[in-house]
Design an enzyme around this catalytic site. Structure first.
Site, mmCIF file in Angstrom:
data_model
loop_
_atom_site.group_PDB
_atom_site.id
_atom_site.type_symbol
_atom_site.label_atom_id
_atom_site.label_comp_id
_atom_site.label_asym_id
_atom_site.label_seq_id
_atom_site.Cartn_x
_atom_site.Cartn_y
_atom_site.Cartn_z
ATOM 1 N N VAL A 167 0.817 -1.217 0.000
ATOM 2 C CA VAL A 167 0.000 0.000 0.000
ATOM 3 C C VAL A 167 0.848 1.263 0.000
ATOM 4 O O VAL A 167 0.671 2.147 -0.839
ATOM 5 C CB VAL A 167 -0.959 0.002 1.214
ATOM 6 C CG1 VAL A 167 -1.695 1.325 1.308
ATOM 7 C CG2 VAL A 167 -1.946 -1.150 1.114
ATOM 8 N N HIS B 166 -28.493 6.098 -10.824
ATOM 9 C CA HIS B 166 -27.867 6.205 -12.147
ATOM 10 C C HIS B 166 -27.717 7.679 -12.515
ATOM 11 O O HIS B 166 -28.632 8.468 -12.301
ATOM 12 C CB HIS B 166 -28.746 5.514 -13.184
ATOM 13 C CG HIS B 166 -28.252 5.701 -14.595
ATOM 14 N ND1 HIS B 166 -27.213 4.984 -15.108
ATOM 15 C CD2 HIS B 166 -28.671 6.538 -15.584
ATOM 16 C CE1 HIS B 166 -27.013 5.352 -16.364
ATOM 17 N NE2 HIS B 166 -27.877 6.303 -16.676
#
Length: 462
Positions: free
Chosen positions: A182, A439
């Protein structure tokens, strides 16, 4: 406030990072008297040397990339370079605001806050600044520091740790990043966005090796496209200074040269010389050993955060601190399911996951009982708008719950919240599929993936 024979706290906490201050705040909220001891700054690594500053740098890198790529969106923009002093001013401003807020929060809870380097002096006391603070219980939360390797000296100039990288007064022309986890991939991403030539060296076969292999491969593909170089599968052998930088040699004989070498091979616990062993606390390789309730083998001592061998994530330490405070207050907290903790690597593109990998699922349930599905972001409208590529991969037990969600793509770290609920509530694909997702959002991609896994794909096909 100095302790005397008549003053015994319910809880004395050594370390004011995410785990320590969370324990302090929750314990105070539950009516316990708390002393919190911190040698540096309240907030610890996450606020001052980790999560917050690195994400500020990553956002600055995102702005730099957007300036370069404006023409792709019909915007006339140019990139004239990085004002590193301005970047640090922005970063430090973010830290400062959060730091002041946290200081005010601790003060408002009437927590006794002590600045100074503490040492465990008995199973029920901590010594700091020549004073002894005694508690019915002690929580160890002394955190971690960047690791190095034998024979590799971090000098803060040419060979640096993440601490040095966060305050570097220039953008290096070139950098080698030792470690593809990471920390390594996030700094590689930042420096590439800032204009540096970057090479990552990772001894294991893939970048972000603890993630699902599919996520690793997607990130590697994206980094190649960005021009971030990496060497996989060969380990570090040695480093030496050159006339103007550093040369790194691998065990396969390959060499790489750059202006700086960032050592990003992980973080080790801060536990030496603090009296832990003398108090009888069981340890392993510097980590304090605990049970599922963060209780050590010494009844009056608990430990949380990077000091114990759990996931080294700020939100994990935070949750562990709350768990300990609630247990000591007489509540019955549920042990943490570490597989159910959301994990995000904030490079470009982001890597986010909850649950277990496909490989781990096959180990647990058998290969014939594991079903996977990949949903490509090419079918997601908002991802198209953002011009990001990637996938959402689902792992489920045949005819059962979703046990792993693995995502790669810009901004997908923001979708890990719903993914966490799906895993932790043991949701069936059909149950997620019936939920209406807004959406156009990237969140919609999670819904579409579950529609497909439930056997009714709409915007995806084989």
């Amino acid at each position: 406030m100095a302790n005397d024979a008549s003053t015994v706290y319910d809880l004395v906490i050594l370390g004011g990072g995410s785990g320590g201050y969370a324990a302090a705040l929750r314990a105070s909220q539950l009516g316990l008297d708390v002393a919190l001891i911190e040698k540096n700054k309240l907030g610890g690594t996450c606020l001052h040397n980790g999560c917050i500053p690195t994400k500020a740098l990553l956002h600055a890198g995102e702005i730099a990339d957007a300036a370069r790529e404006g023409s792709e969106f019909g915007v006339r923009s140019t990139f004239d370079g990085i004002d590193i002093a301005g970047v640090h001013k922005y970063k430090d401003g973010v830290i400062s605001g959060l730091y002041k807020g946290l200081q005010g929060l601790v003060a408002s809870r009437k927590i006794t806050y002590v600045e100074g380097e503490g040492r465990l002096s008995s199973p029920t006391s901590v010594d700091v600044n020549g004073q002894r603070y005694t508690g019915r219980h002690v929580v160890l939360a002394t955190g971690s520091v960047p690791r190095s390797l034998p024979g590799l000296t971090i000098d803060g100039d040419r060979i640096i740790s993440s601490d040095h990288a966060l305050v570097l007064d220039r953008v290096p022309k070139s950098a080698i990043v030792l470690g593809g986890g990471v920390i390594g991939v996030e700094f590689a991403s930042v420096w590439k966005s800032f204009g540096a030539d970057v090479t990552i060296v990772e001894g294991l076969p893939h970048l972000v090796p603890v993630e699902d292999e599919n996520s690793s491969k997607l990130l590697e593909r994206a980094f190649r496209k960005r021009g971030i170089n990496f060497s996989l599968g060969s380990f570090f052998k040695g480093a030496e200074y050159t006339a103007d930088g550093v040369r790194v040699t691998l065990d396969n004989g390959k060499t790489f040269e750059a202006e700086v070498l960032l050592v990003a091979i992980g973080r080790g616990p801060v536990s030496q010389g603090l009296g832990y062993e003398e108090a009888g606390v069981a340890m392993d390789r510097g980590f304090v050993l605990v049970d599922e309730y963060c209780q050590t083998n010494v009844p009056t001592i608990s430990a949380v955060g990077d000091l114990i061998p759990t996931l080294q994530l700020a939100h994990v330490g935070f949750a562990e601190g709350i768990l300990v405070a609630e247990r000591l207050a007489g509540l019955k907290p549920v042990p943490i399911d570490y597989d159910g903790v959301p994990r995000v690597t904030y490079c470009h593109p982001e890597v986010a996951s909850v649950g277990i990998t496909e490989a781990r699922a096959k180990e647990l349930y058998g290969a014939d009982q594991v079903v996977t599905l990949k949903y490509n972001l090419a079918g997601n409208g908002k991802s198209k708008i953002l011009k990001t590529a990637g996938e959402i991969k689902l792992v489920r037990v045949r005819d059962g719950a979703v046990v792993g969600i693995h995502m790669v793509g810009d901004r997908l770290g923001e979708q890990v919240g719903e993914a966490q609920l799906i895993y932790n509530w043991e949701a069936l694909p059909a149950e997620v599929a019936q939920l209406i997702h807004a959406h156009p959002t990237q969140n919609e991609a999670l819904g579409e993936a579950h529609l497909a896994l439930a056997g009714k794909p709409l915007h995806s096909h084989d």
